[in-house]
Design an enzyme around this catalytic site. Structure first.
Site, PDB file in Angstrom:
ATOM      1  N   THR A  86       0.870  -1.181   0.000  1.00  0.00           N
ATOM      2  CA  THR A  86       0.000   0.000   0.000  1.00  0.00           C
ATOM      3  C   THR A  86       0.910   1.235   0.000  1.00  0.00           C
ATOM      4  O   THR A  86       0.991   1.959   0.994  1.00  0.00           O
ATOM      5  CB  THR A  86      -0.929   0.021   1.233  1.00  0.00           C
ATOM      6  OG1 THR A  86      -0.122  -0.120   2.421  1.00  0.00           O
ATOM      7  CG2 THR A  86      -1.940  -1.074   1.202  1.00  0.00           C
ATOM      8  N   PHE A 152       2.917  -6.793  12.619  1.00  0.00           N
ATOM      9  CA  PHE A 152       3.782  -5.843  13.317  1.00  0.00           C
ATOM     10  C   PHE A 152       5.263  -6.190  13.186  1.00  0.00           C
ATOM     11  O   PHE A 152       6.092  -5.679  13.927  1.00  0.00           O
ATOM     12  CB  PHE A 152       3.384  -5.763  14.799  1.00  0.00           C
ATOM     13  CG  PHE A 152       1.957  -5.329  15.008  1.00  0.00           C
ATOM     14  CD1 PHE A 152       1.596  -3.989  14.855  1.00  0.00           C
ATOM     15  CD2 PHE A 152       0.960  -6.248  15.315  1.00  0.00           C
ATOM     16  CE1 PHE A 152       0.273  -3.576  15.026  1.00  0.00           C
ATOM     17  CE2 PHE A 152      -0.360  -5.852  15.488  1.00  0.00           C
ATOM     18  CZ  PHE A 152      -0.698  -4.507  15.344  1.00  0.00           C
ATOM     19  N   LEU A 153       5.608  -7.084  12.249  1.00  0.00           N
ATOM     20  CA  LEU A 153       7.020  -7.489  12.159  1.00  0.00           C
ATOM     21  C   LEU A 153       7.900  -6.392  11.570  1.00  0.00           C
ATOM     22  O   LEU A 153       7.445  -5.552  10.799  1.00  0.00           O
ATOM     23  CB  LEU A 153       7.179  -8.798  11.394  1.00  0.00           C
ATOM     24  CG  LEU A 153       6.633  -8.962   9.984  1.00  0.00           C
ATOM     25  CD1 LEU A 153       7.575  -8.400   8.951  1.00  0.00           C
ATOM     26  CD2 LEU A 153       6.402 -10.443   9.716  1.00  0.00           C
ATOM     27  N   ASN A 211       2.231   2.422  14.456  1.00  0.00           N
ATOM     28  CA  ASN A 211       3.390   2.919  13.688  1.00  0.00           C
ATOM     29  C   ASN A 211       3.598   4.415  13.905  1.00  0.00           C
ATOM     30  O   ASN A 211       4.731   4.875  14.065  1.00  0.00           O
ATOM     31  CB  ASN A 211       3.224   2.611  12.197  1.00  0.00           C
ATOM     32  CG  ASN A 211       3.779   1.236  11.858  1.00  0.00           C
ATOM     33  OD1 ASN A 211       4.171   0.473  12.739  1.00  0.00           O
ATOM     34  ND2 ASN A 211       3.818   0.905  10.578  1.00  0.00           N
ATOM     35  N   LEU A 253      13.516   4.432  21.813  1.00  0.00           N
ATOM     36  CA  LEU A 253      13.974   5.727  22.332  1.00  0.00           C
ATOM     37  C   LEU A 253      15.452   5.904  22.000  1.00  0.00           C
ATOM     38  O   LEU A 253      16.168   6.537  22.751  1.00  0.00           O
ATOM     39  CB  LEU A 253      13.763   5.796  23.847  1.00  0.00           C
ATOM     40  CG  LEU A 253      12.403   6.273  24.362  1.00  0.00           C
ATOM     41  CD1 LEU A 253      12.409   6.413  25.872  1.00  0.00           C
ATOM     42  CD2 LEU A 253      11.989   7.614  23.729  1.00  0.00           C
ATOM     43  N   GLY A 260      13.456   5.958   8.867  1.00  0.00           N
ATOM     44  CA  GLY A 260      13.194   5.700   7.451  1.00  0.00           C
ATOM     45  C   GLY A 260      12.457   4.387   7.278  1.00  0.00           C
ATOM     46  O   GLY A 260      11.746   3.940   8.172  1.00  0.00           O
ATOM     47  N   CYS A 263       7.801   1.831   6.065  1.00  0.00           N
ATOM     48  CA  CYS A 263       6.559   1.896   6.847  1.00  0.00           C
ATOM     49  C   CYS A 263       6.309   3.229   7.551  1.00  0.00           C
ATOM     50  O   CYS A 263       5.319   3.893   7.267  1.00  0.00           O
ATOM     51  CB  CYS A 263       6.547   0.768   7.861  1.00  0.00           C
ATOM     52  SG  CYS A 263       6.803  -0.825   7.089  1.00  0.00           S
ATOM     53  N   LYS A 324      18.177   0.677   8.099  1.00  0.00           N
ATOM     54  CA  LYS A 324      18.439  -0.031   9.356  1.00  0.00           C
ATOM     55  C   LYS A 324      19.315  -1.241   9.041  1.00  0.00           C
ATOM     56  O   LYS A 324      19.466  -1.600   7.867  1.00  0.00           O
ATOM     57  CB  LYS A 324      17.131  -0.427  10.053  1.00  0.00           C
ATOM     58  CG  LYS A 324      16.299  -1.429   9.269  1.00  0.00           C
ATOM     59  CD  LYS A 324      15.036  -1.826  10.008  1.00  0.00           C
ATOM     60  CE  LYS A 324      15.350  -2.679  11.223  1.00  0.00           C
ATOM     61  NZ  LYS A 324      14.146  -3.214  11.879  1.00  0.00           N
TER      62      LYS A 324
HETATM   63  C1  UGA Z   1       8.163  -0.862  11.513  1.00  0.00           C
HETATM   64  C2  UGA Z   1       7.542  -1.278  12.850  1.00  0.00           C
HETATM   65  O1  UGA Z   1       8.516  -1.281  13.882  1.00  0.00           O
HETATM   66  C3  UGA Z   1       6.910  -2.675  12.745  1.00  0.00           C
HETATM   67  O2  UGA Z   1       6.257  -2.992  13.963  1.00  0.00           O
HETATM   68  C4  UGA Z   1       5.885  -2.662  11.602  1.00  0.00           C
HETATM   69  O3  UGA Z   1       5.318  -3.952  11.411  1.00  0.00           O
HETATM   70  C5  UGA Z   1       6.578  -2.251  10.313  1.00  0.00           C
HETATM   71  O4  UGA Z   1       7.167  -0.935  10.495  1.00  0.00           O
HETATM   72  C6  UGA Z   1       5.527  -2.229   9.237  1.00  0.00           C
HETATM   73  O5  UGA Z   1       4.591  -1.447   9.362  1.00  0.00           O
HETATM   74  O6  UGA Z   1       5.580  -3.070   8.341  1.00  0.00           O
HETATM   75  P1  UGA Z   1      10.481  -1.406  10.248  1.00  0.00           P
HETATM   76  O7  UGA Z   1      10.152  -0.197   9.431  1.00  0.00           O
HETATM   77  O8  UGA Z   1      10.828  -2.668   9.561  1.00  0.00           O
HETATM   78  O9  UGA Z   1       9.236  -1.751  11.235  1.00  0.00           O
HETATM   79  O10 UGA Z   1      11.727  -1.065  11.184  1.00  0.00           O
HETATM   80  P2  UGA Z   1      11.937  -0.387  12.622  1.00  0.00           P
HETATM   81  O11 UGA Z   1      12.830  -1.272  13.395  1.00  0.00           O
HETATM   82  O12 UGA Z   1      10.671  -0.017  13.247  1.00  0.00           O
HETATM   83  O13 UGA Z   1      12.751   0.939  12.242  1.00  0.00           O
HETATM   84  C7  UGA Z   1      12.168   2.024  11.537  1.00  0.00           C
HETATM   85  C8  UGA Z   1      13.071   3.236  11.590  1.00  0.00           C
HETATM   86  O14 UGA Z   1      13.133   3.757  12.911  1.00  0.00           O
HETATM   87  C9  UGA Z   1      14.521   2.944  11.204  1.00  0.00           C
HETATM   88  O15 UGA Z   1      15.000   3.994  10.406  1.00  0.00           O
HETATM   89  C10 UGA Z   1      15.251   2.879  12.529  1.00  0.00           C
HETATM   90  O16 UGA Z   1      16.616   3.221  12.437  1.00  0.00           O
HETATM   91  C11 UGA Z   1      14.482   3.932  13.311  1.00  0.00           C
HETATM   92  N1  UGA Z   1      14.585   3.778  14.783  1.00  0.00           N
HETATM   93  C12 UGA Z   1      14.025   2.726  15.407  1.00  0.00           C
HETATM   94  C13 UGA Z   1      15.268   4.752  15.515  1.00  0.00           C
HETATM   95  O17 UGA Z   1      15.800   5.723  14.963  1.00  0.00           O
HETATM   96  N2  UGA Z   1      15.323   4.632  16.877  1.00  0.00           N
HETATM   97  C14 UGA Z   1      14.762   3.592  17.529  1.00  0.00           C
HETATM   98  O18 UGA Z   1      14.849   3.552  18.778  1.00  0.00           O
HETATM   99  C15 UGA Z   1      14.098   2.616  16.785  1.00  0.00           C
END
Ligand code: UGA
Length: 432
Positions: A86, A152-153, A211, A253, A260, A263, A324
């Site tokens: 989507t 939520f993965l 999200n 946090l 980025g 999602c 990431k």
């Molecule tokens: C995110 C959500 O965490 C999942 O629960 C959800 O299922 C997914 O989107 C989705 O909607 O499909 P994702 O985008 O794969 O997952 O990765 P994250 O680990 O959440 O990281 C997202 C961004 O946040 C990255 O750029 C990461 O570096 C940043 N981040 C994360 C931070 O800057 N600080 C943090 O403490 C955590």
């Protein structure tokens, strides 16, 4: 149970493989024949640690099948999962639901006995109602039930997240169907995951609200980190100190570059657009979107400062360019803005990423990919750690870099401030 997953992206492929691993027979469907051929020959089209092994095991046990024949897969299945993308619409910032509706039409033509149609894709509230309407134009309502089951993965940790989710959310007003899906997830519930059922619209809302909340948490700590930099406070202590309050919690946090991925940026935009349609102003999420977008330039300015605003001809090495670690995904990564900007300013950039060279940077003059971490760092004036891959966590900078005036900008706070300061390296990090 007999299941089919329509769409073999992160959500569809990971969930499909894991459902098969739980003993179900799963058809994974995709219209992209190349992807299906890859999967049938044992190749995985996405970078996800551990996925290849699970796919292989279940493929050879005949529980996991790959096909582009949607009709056959739907006819075979009791439960049909919609897992197509989507993406952000090209017209505005809403979610483009054309793939969802297209799949719904195709499913409707192949219902000859009762089907549970589960929407796993991230969709705006009321999308389930629209899918139901599309299908009921062709098939009797008694022949199907549309349910929401958001996923939520996270990329890079998808297998663990599927197997040990905090919660499993099912949105349906039909109790019998909810119980059926509960039994599909029973192996995970037995291991401690919480099963939560609500209305279909409720489940759709939970996904977007989650999200957007996580994105808010990250932006919040990123802004606090900016403040910490001005007041000589360590943002990591602040995160820890705040996180000890159980009402706040310590996860998500970690201050760093702008968030980025495929999602958070997409979903924060989409929820505000949907809310606007319902005449609700989600002003907090709107300001999070703004804050995150400003953050990219803010960090680039900091790089300028670190180099005393002399960027031209400086050798900058970027470690990690994906959004990431443990993924090859570049979507909405800060590096997509940072590298071209620094390149424009005349910097000579070398980047290293464990997931390989990126097409996004191939056309940039003076941007080189190095497949070797040490070689990439050898002559650097500035090393920027942009992504927190494990292999960046214990680099002997003095050993691998020949430049006595080397500066390091650690955007993920991977190194101890105390140790780096006492080593005499010129070290900068985020919010400390
Ligand atoms: C995110 C959500 O965490 C999942 O629960 C959800 O299922 C997914 O989107 C989705 O909607 O499909 P994702 O985008 O794969 O997952 O990765 P994250 O680990 O959440 O990281 C997202 C961004 O946040 C990255 O750029 C990461 O570096 C940043 N981040 C994360 C931070 O800057 N600080 C943090 O403490 C955590």
């Amino acid at each position: 149970m007999k299941i089919c997953m329509i769409g073999t992206g992160y959500v569809g492929l990971v969930s499909g493989a894991c459902f098969a691993d739980l003993g179900n027979t799963v058809y994974c469907v995709d219209k992209d024949q190349e992807k299906i051929d890859m999967l049938n020959s044992g190749e995985i089209p996405i970078y996800e640690p551990g996925l290849k092994e699970i796919v292989k095991k279940n493929y050879f046990s005949n529980r996991l099948k790959f096909t582009n024949d949607l009709a056959k897969a739907v006819r075979f299945s009791d439960i049909v999962f919609i897992c197509v993308g989507t993406p952000t619409s090209k017209k505005n910032k809403s979610a483009d639901l054309s793939f969802i509706f297209d799949v719904a039409k195709k499913i409707s033509k192949n219902i000859s006995r009762f089907k549970i149609i589960v929407v796993k894709s991230t969709v705006p509230v009321t999308t389930g109602d629209k899918i139901e309407k599309i299908i009921s134009k062709i098939k009797n309502k008694k022949l199907f039930e549309v349910v929401s089951n958001p996923e939520f993965l996270r990329e890079g940790e998808a297998i663990r997240d599927f197997r040990y989710p905090d919660r499993i959310v099912i949105g349906s007003s039909n109790n019998k169907i909810t119980r059926k899906l509960e039994s599909l997830y029973e192996p995970l519930i037995k291991k401690g995951s919480i099963f939560f059922s609500t209305s279909r619209r409720g489940a759709e809302m939970i996904k977007y609200a989650s999200n957007a909340f996580l994105a808010t948490k990250i932006s919040y700590i990123n802004e606090i980190a900016n403040f910490c930099e001005k007041t000589d406070v360590n943002v990591e202590d602040v995160s820890l100190g705040m996180g000890l309050d159980k009402r706040i919690g310590s996860r998500f946090l970690r201050a760093g570059p702008a968030y980025g991925g495929s999602c958070f940026p997409k979903d924060t935009k989409a929820i505000t657009v949907t809310a606007d349609l319902f005449k609700t102003n989600l002003s907090i999420i709107k300001s999070v979107i703004n804050s995150n977008s400003n953050r990219r330039m803010l960090l680039i300015k900091r790089i300028g400062k670190i180099l005393s605003n002399r960027i031209k001809n400086r050798k900058i090495t970027i470690l990690g360019v994906t959004f990431k670690p443990n993924t090859d995904d570049m979507r909405e990564s800060t590096s997509l803005i940072m590298l071209p900007y620094l390149n424009n300013m005349g910097a000579k950039i070398t980047y290293y990423d464990p997931s390989g060279e990126k097409n996004e940077f191939k056309k940039l003059k003076n941007v080189l990919f190095s497949s070797d971490l040490s070689e990439a760092c050898l002559k650097a004036d500035l090393i920027i750690i942009h992504t927190e891959w494990d292999e960046f966590k214990s680099i002997d900078f003095k050993k691998i870099c020949k430049n006595k005036n080397l500066k390091i900008y650690d955007m993920r706070n991977l190194y101890s401030l105390k140790k780096m300061r006492s080593s005499g390296l010129s070290y900068y990090s985020i919010g400390r």
